[in-house]
Design an enzyme around this catalytic site. Structure first.
Site, short mmCIF file in Angstrom:
data_model
loop_
_atom_site.label_atom_id
_atom_site.label_comp_id
_atom_site.label_asym_id
_atom_site.label_seq_id
_atom_site.Cartn_x
_atom_site.Cartn_y
_atom_site.Cartn_z
N PRO A 2 40.18 33.35 46.16
CA PRO A 2 38.99 34.07 45.66
C PRO A 2 38.07 33.11 44.91
CG PRO A 2 41.04 35.13 44.94
CD PRO A 2 41.40 33.81 45.54
N GLU A 3 36.80 33.07 45.29
CA GLU A 3 35.82 32.23 44.61
C GLU A 3 34.88 33.13 43.81
OE1 GLU A 3 34.27 29.28 47.32
OE2 GLU A 3 36.27 28.52 47.73
#
Ligand SMILES: [Zn+2]
Length: 272
Positions: A2-3
Protein backbone atom coordinates in the site's frame (compact mmCIF):
# COMPACT_ATOMS: atom_id res chain seq x y z
CA UNK A 1 2.51 -2.64 -1.02
CA UNK A 2 0.00 0.00 0.00
CA UNK A 3 1.38 3.41 -1.01
CA UNK A 4 0.15 6.92 -0.25
CA UNK A 5 -3.06 6.79 -2.38
CA UNK A 6 -4.06 3.40 -0.95
CA UNK A 7 -3.45 4.59 2.62
CA UNK A 8 -5.39 7.81 1.91
CA UNK A 9 -8.23 5.75 0.40
CA UNK A 10 -8.26 3.62 3.56
CA UNK A 11 -8.28 6.78 5.70
CA UNK A 12 -11.23 8.24 3.81
CA UNK A 13 -13.11 4.94 4.16
CA UNK A 14 -12.48 4.71 7.90
CA UNK A 15 -12.87 8.36 8.88
CA UNK A 16 -16.71 8.48 8.93
CA UNK A 17 -16.82 5.15 10.79
CA UNK A 18 -14.25 6.00 13.47
CA UNK A 19 -14.34 9.71 14.21
CA UNK A 20 -16.53 10.66 17.17
CA UNK A 21 -16.81 7.01 18.30
CA UNK A 22 -15.73 5.59 21.65
CA UNK A 23 -13.40 2.60 21.71
CA UNK A 24 -14.60 -0.35 23.79
CA UNK A 25 -11.38 -2.33 23.55
CA UNK A 26 -8.60 -3.57 21.32
CA UNK A 27 -7.87 -7.25 20.71
CA UNK A 28 -4.29 -8.25 19.88
CA UNK A 29 -4.19 -11.80 18.49
CA UNK A 30 -0.64 -11.66 17.25
CA UNK A 31 1.48 -8.77 18.47
CA UNK A 32 4.59 -9.81 16.56
CA UNK A 33 4.38 -7.19 13.81
CA UNK A 34 7.29 -5.03 12.59
CA UNK A 35 7.55 -3.90 16.20
CA UNK A 36 5.77 -5.67 19.05
CA UNK A 37 2.29 -4.27 19.70
CA UNK A 38 2.46 -2.86 23.26
CA UNK A 39 0.78 -5.43 25.55
CA UNK A 40 -0.93 -2.59 27.47
CA UNK A 41 -2.53 -1.22 24.27
CA UNK A 42 -6.07 -2.43 25.12
CA UNK A 43 -5.87 -0.52 28.43
CA UNK A 44 -4.57 2.62 26.72
CA UNK A 45 -7.41 2.79 24.18
CA UNK A 46 -10.40 1.49 26.18
CA UNK A 47 -12.95 4.27 26.73
CA UNK A 48 -11.11 6.78 24.51
CA UNK A 49 -13.01 8.73 21.85
CA UNK A 50 -11.41 9.01 18.41
CA UNK A 51 -11.28 12.72 17.64
CA UNK A 52 -9.63 12.63 14.22
CA UNK A 53 -8.09 10.20 11.74
CA UNK A 54 -5.08 11.70 10.02
CA UNK A 55 -2.52 10.39 7.53
CA UNK A 56 1.16 11.24 7.71
CA UNK A 57 3.13 9.64 4.87
CA UNK A 58 1.92 6.05 5.00
CA UNK A 59 1.01 6.15 8.69
CA UNK A 60 -2.57 6.45 9.93
CA UNK A 61 -2.99 8.35 13.18
CA UNK A 62 -6.16 7.94 15.26
CA UNK A 63 -6.06 10.86 17.68
CA UNK A 64 -7.63 9.88 21.01
CA UNK A 65 -6.98 12.89 23.26
CA UNK A 66 -4.27 11.75 25.68
CA UNK A 67 -2.57 9.63 23.05
CA UNK A 68 -2.63 8.49 19.43
CA UNK A 69 -3.01 5.06 17.90
CA UNK A 70 -0.42 4.78 15.11
CA UNK A 71 -1.13 2.25 12.34
CA UNK A 72 0.96 1.26 9.33
CA UNK A 73 -0.05 -1.32 6.72
CA UNK A 74 3.50 -2.47 5.96
CA UNK A 75 3.84 -4.61 2.82
CA UNK A 76 0.56 -6.49 2.88
CA UNK A 77 -1.65 -4.99 5.60
CA UNK A 78 -5.31 -4.09 5.24
CA UNK A 79 -7.86 -2.55 7.54
CA UNK A 80 -11.41 -3.81 7.19
CA UNK A 81 -14.66 -2.72 8.76
CA UNK A 82 -16.40 -5.90 9.94
CA UNK A 83 -19.32 -6.90 12.19
CA UNK A 84 -18.49 -8.01 15.71
CA UNK A 85 -19.41 -11.61 14.82
CA UNK A 86 -17.50 -11.76 11.51
CA UNK A 87 -15.49 -15.01 11.32
CA UNK A 88 -11.74 -14.74 11.87
CA UNK A 89 -9.41 -15.50 9.01
CA UNK A 90 -5.71 -16.32 9.14
CA UNK A 91 -3.55 -13.22 9.62
CA UNK A 92 -6.32 -11.25 11.38
CA UNK A 93 -3.89 -9.94 14.01
CA UNK A 94 -5.64 -6.94 15.49
CA UNK A 95 -9.17 -5.63 16.15
CA UNK A 96 -10.26 -2.21 17.32
CA UNK A 97 -13.73 -2.66 18.82
CA UNK A 98 -16.01 0.38 19.06
CA UNK A 99 -18.79 0.88 21.65
CA UNK A 100 -21.35 0.71 18.82
CA UNK A 101 -20.22 -2.83 17.91
CA UNK A 102 -18.26 -1.93 14.78
CA UNK A 103 -14.89 -3.65 14.48
CA UNK A 104 -11.92 -2.37 12.49
CA UNK A 105 -9.82 -5.43 11.74
CA UNK A 106 -6.20 -5.52 10.60
CA UNK A 107 -5.09 -8.40 8.40
CA UNK A 108 -1.40 -8.58 7.58
CA UNK A 109 0.02 -11.85 6.20
CA UNK A 110 3.61 -10.61 6.06
CA UNK A 111 3.46 -8.79 9.42
CA UNK A 112 5.46 -5.71 8.38
CA UNK A 113 2.60 -3.53 9.62
CA UNK A 114 2.52 -1.58 12.87
CA UNK A 115 0.12 -0.89 15.71
CA UNK A 116 1.62 1.49 18.26
CA UNK A 117 0.50 3.96 20.90
CA UNK A 118 2.09 7.35 21.47
CA UNK A 119 1.24 9.61 24.39
CA UNK A 120 1.24 13.34 23.69
CA UNK A 121 2.29 14.68 20.28
CA UNK A 122 2.45 11.73 17.81
CA UNK A 123 4.72 13.70 15.48
CA UNK A 124 7.46 13.37 18.11
CA UNK A 125 7.48 9.58 17.63
CA UNK A 126 10.83 8.48 16.15
CA UNK A 127 9.06 6.99 13.10
CA UNK A 128 7.26 10.26 12.29
CA UNK A 129 9.63 12.98 13.43
CA UNK A 130 11.86 12.98 10.35
CA UNK A 131 9.32 12.46 7.55
CA UNK A 132 9.51 15.13 4.84
CA UNK A 133 6.56 17.34 3.81
CA UNK A 134 3.37 15.80 2.47
CA UNK A 135 3.37 15.86 -1.36
CA UNK A 136 -0.26 17.07 -1.37
CA UNK A 137 0.36 19.88 1.14
CA UNK A 138 1.01 23.54 0.37
CA UNK A 139 4.50 23.10 1.84
CA UNK A 140 5.51 20.85 -1.07
CA UNK A 141 6.06 22.44 -4.48
CA UNK A 142 8.37 22.27 -7.45
CA UNK A 143 10.23 25.33 -6.17
CA UNK A 144 10.73 23.57 -2.84
CA UNK A 145 11.93 20.42 -4.61
CA UNK A 146 14.35 22.54 -6.64
CA UNK A 147 15.72 24.18 -3.49
CA UNK A 148 16.32 20.95 -1.55
CA UNK A 149 17.92 19.11 -4.47
CA UNK A 150 20.63 21.65 -5.31
CA UNK A 151 24.09 20.01 -5.19
CA UNK A 152 22.51 16.55 -4.90
CA UNK A 153 23.95 14.01 -7.35
CA UNK A 154 21.50 11.22 -6.50
CA UNK A 155 19.08 10.17 -9.24
CA UNK A 156 15.79 12.08 -9.05
CA UNK A 157 13.85 8.78 -8.75
CA UNK A 158 15.81 7.84 -5.61
CA UNK A 159 15.28 11.32 -4.16
CA UNK A 160 11.51 11.00 -4.67
CA UNK A 161 11.62 7.62 -2.89
CA UNK A 162 13.38 9.11 0.16
CA UNK A 163 10.75 9.69 2.84
CA UNK A 164 12.98 12.22 4.59
CA UNK A 165 12.80 14.44 1.48
CA UNK A 166 9.09 14.02 0.73
CA UNK A 167 6.57 11.81 2.51
CA UNK A 168 5.56 8.45 1.08
CA UNK A 169 5.20 9.01 -2.71
CA UNK A 170 6.10 5.34 -3.22
CA UNK A 171 7.52 3.44 -6.17
CA UNK A 172 4.48 3.26 -8.43
CA UNK A 173 3.72 6.97 -8.22
CA UNK A 174 7.36 8.10 -8.48
CA UNK A 175 7.60 6.16 -11.76
CA UNK A 176 4.31 7.54 -13.06
CA UNK A 177 5.03 11.17 -12.09
CA UNK A 178 8.49 11.11 -13.74
CA UNK A 179 6.94 9.80 -16.96
CA UNK A 180 4.26 12.49 -16.89
CA UNK A 181 6.96 15.15 -16.39
CA UNK A 182 9.10 13.53 -19.15
CA UNK A 183 12.10 13.28 -16.83
CA UNK A 184 14.53 10.35 -17.02
CA UNK A 185 14.56 8.61 -13.62
CA UNK A 186 18.39 8.53 -13.59
CA UNK A 187 18.80 12.28 -14.00
CA UNK A 188 20.92 13.67 -11.13
CA UNK A 189 18.42 15.68 -9.07
CA UNK A 190 20.73 18.67 -8.78
CA UNK A 191 20.76 19.12 -12.56
CA UNK A 192 17.01 19.66 -12.94
CA UNK A 193 16.12 23.26 -13.73
CA UNK A 194 13.53 25.18 -11.75
CA UNK A 195 11.10 24.81 -14.67
CA UNK A 196 11.47 21.01 -14.74
CA UNK A 197 11.19 20.76 -10.93
CA UNK A 198 8.03 22.88 -11.09
CA UNK A 199 6.55 20.57 -13.73
CA UNK A 200 7.57 17.51 -11.69
CA UNK A 201 5.99 18.91 -8.51
CA UNK A 202 2.76 19.48 -10.45
CA UNK A 203 2.81 15.98 -11.95
CA UNK A 204 3.45 14.34 -8.55
CA UNK A 205 0.39 16.07 -7.13
CA UNK A 206 -1.69 15.28 -10.22
CA UNK A 207 -0.68 11.58 -10.23
CA UNK A 208 -1.45 11.12 -6.53
CA UNK A 209 -4.80 12.90 -6.85
CA UNK A 210 -5.82 10.79 -9.87
CA UNK A 211 -4.89 7.62 -7.95
CA UNK A 212 -6.78 8.69 -4.82
CA UNK A 213 -9.85 9.52 -6.91
CA UNK A 214 -9.63 6.03 -8.46
CA UNK A 215 -9.55 4.47 -4.97
CA UNK A 216 -5.85 3.60 -5.23
CA UNK A 217 -4.28 0.81 -7.26
CA UNK A 218 -5.19 -2.84 -6.78
CA UNK A 219 -2.04 -4.88 -7.02
CA UNK A 220 -1.96 -8.43 -5.74
CA UNK A 221 -4.55 -8.37 -2.97
CA UNK A 222 -4.98 -4.70 -2.10
CA UNK A 223 -8.57 -3.64 -1.45
CA UNK A 224 -9.92 -0.58 0.34
CA UNK A 225 -11.44 -0.60 3.81
CA UNK A 226 -14.91 -1.24 2.37
CA UNK A 227 -13.65 -4.32 0.51
CA UNK A 228 -13.77 -2.49 -2.83
CA UNK A 229 -10.80 -2.58 -5.14
CA UNK A 230 -9.20 0.59 -6.49
CA UNK A 231 -8.68 0.75 -10.24
CA UNK A 232 -5.81 3.18 -10.85
CA UNK A 233 -3.66 0.28 -12.13
CA UNK A 234 -5.67 0.41 -15.38
CA UNK A 235 -4.26 3.92 -15.96
CA UNK A 236 -0.56 3.14 -15.44
CA UNK A 237 1.57 4.78 -18.14
CA UNK A 238 4.83 2.95 -17.34
CA UNK A 239 4.61 1.04 -14.05
CA UNK A 240 4.68 -2.74 -14.60
CA UNK A 241 4.52 -2.19 -18.40
CA UNK A 242 8.05 -3.31 -19.45
CA UNK A 243 8.08 -4.27 -23.15
CA UNK A 244 4.66 -2.74 -23.80
CA UNK A 245 4.30 0.29 -26.11
CA UNK A 246 4.45 3.81 -24.63
CA UNK A 247 0.92 5.25 -24.70
CA UNK A 248 2.32 8.52 -26.07
CA UNK A 249 5.01 7.55 -28.63
CA UNK A 250 4.80 3.76 -29.08
CA UNK A 251 8.41 3.03 -27.98
CA UNK A 252 8.83 -0.04 -25.75
CA UNK A 253 8.74 0.73 -22.03
CA UNK A 254 11.97 -0.28 -20.31
CA UNK A 255 12.60 -1.61 -16.80
CA UNK A 256 15.71 -1.25 -14.64
CA UNK A 257 16.69 -1.44 -10.98
CA UNK A 258 17.37 1.70 -8.96
CA UNK A 259 18.07 1.48 -5.22
CA UNK A 260 16.65 -2.09 -5.10
CA UNK A 261 13.36 -0.95 -6.63
CA UNK A 262 11.96 -1.40 -10.14
CA UNK A 263 12.01 1.62 -12.38
CA UNK A 264 9.93 1.80 -15.57
CA UNK A 265 10.38 4.51 -18.19
CA UNK A 266 9.98 5.36 -21.86
CA UNK A 267 13.43 5.69 -23.51
CA UNK A 268 12.04 8.20 -26.03
CA UNK A 269 9.73 10.40 -23.90
CA UNK A 270 12.16 10.41 -20.96
CA UNK A 271 15.51 10.95 -22.70
CA UNK A 272 18.45 11.88 -20.53
ZN1 LIG B 1 7.14 7.42 -25.08
Amino acid sequence: MPELPEVETTRRGLEPVLVGQRIRTAIVRNGRLRFRVPPQLPRFVAGATIRALERRGKYLLAHCGAGTLILHLGMSGRLWIVDANAPLLPHDHFDLVLENGTVVRMRDPRRFGLVLWQRGDPMKHALLARIGPEPLSAEFSGAWLHRVTRKRDAAIKNILMDGHVVAGIGNIYANEALYRARINPRTPAGRLSLARCTLLGKKIRETLELAINAGGSSLRDYVGSDGMTGNYQTQFMVYDRAGEPCRRCGARIRAMRQGQRSTFYCPRCQRR
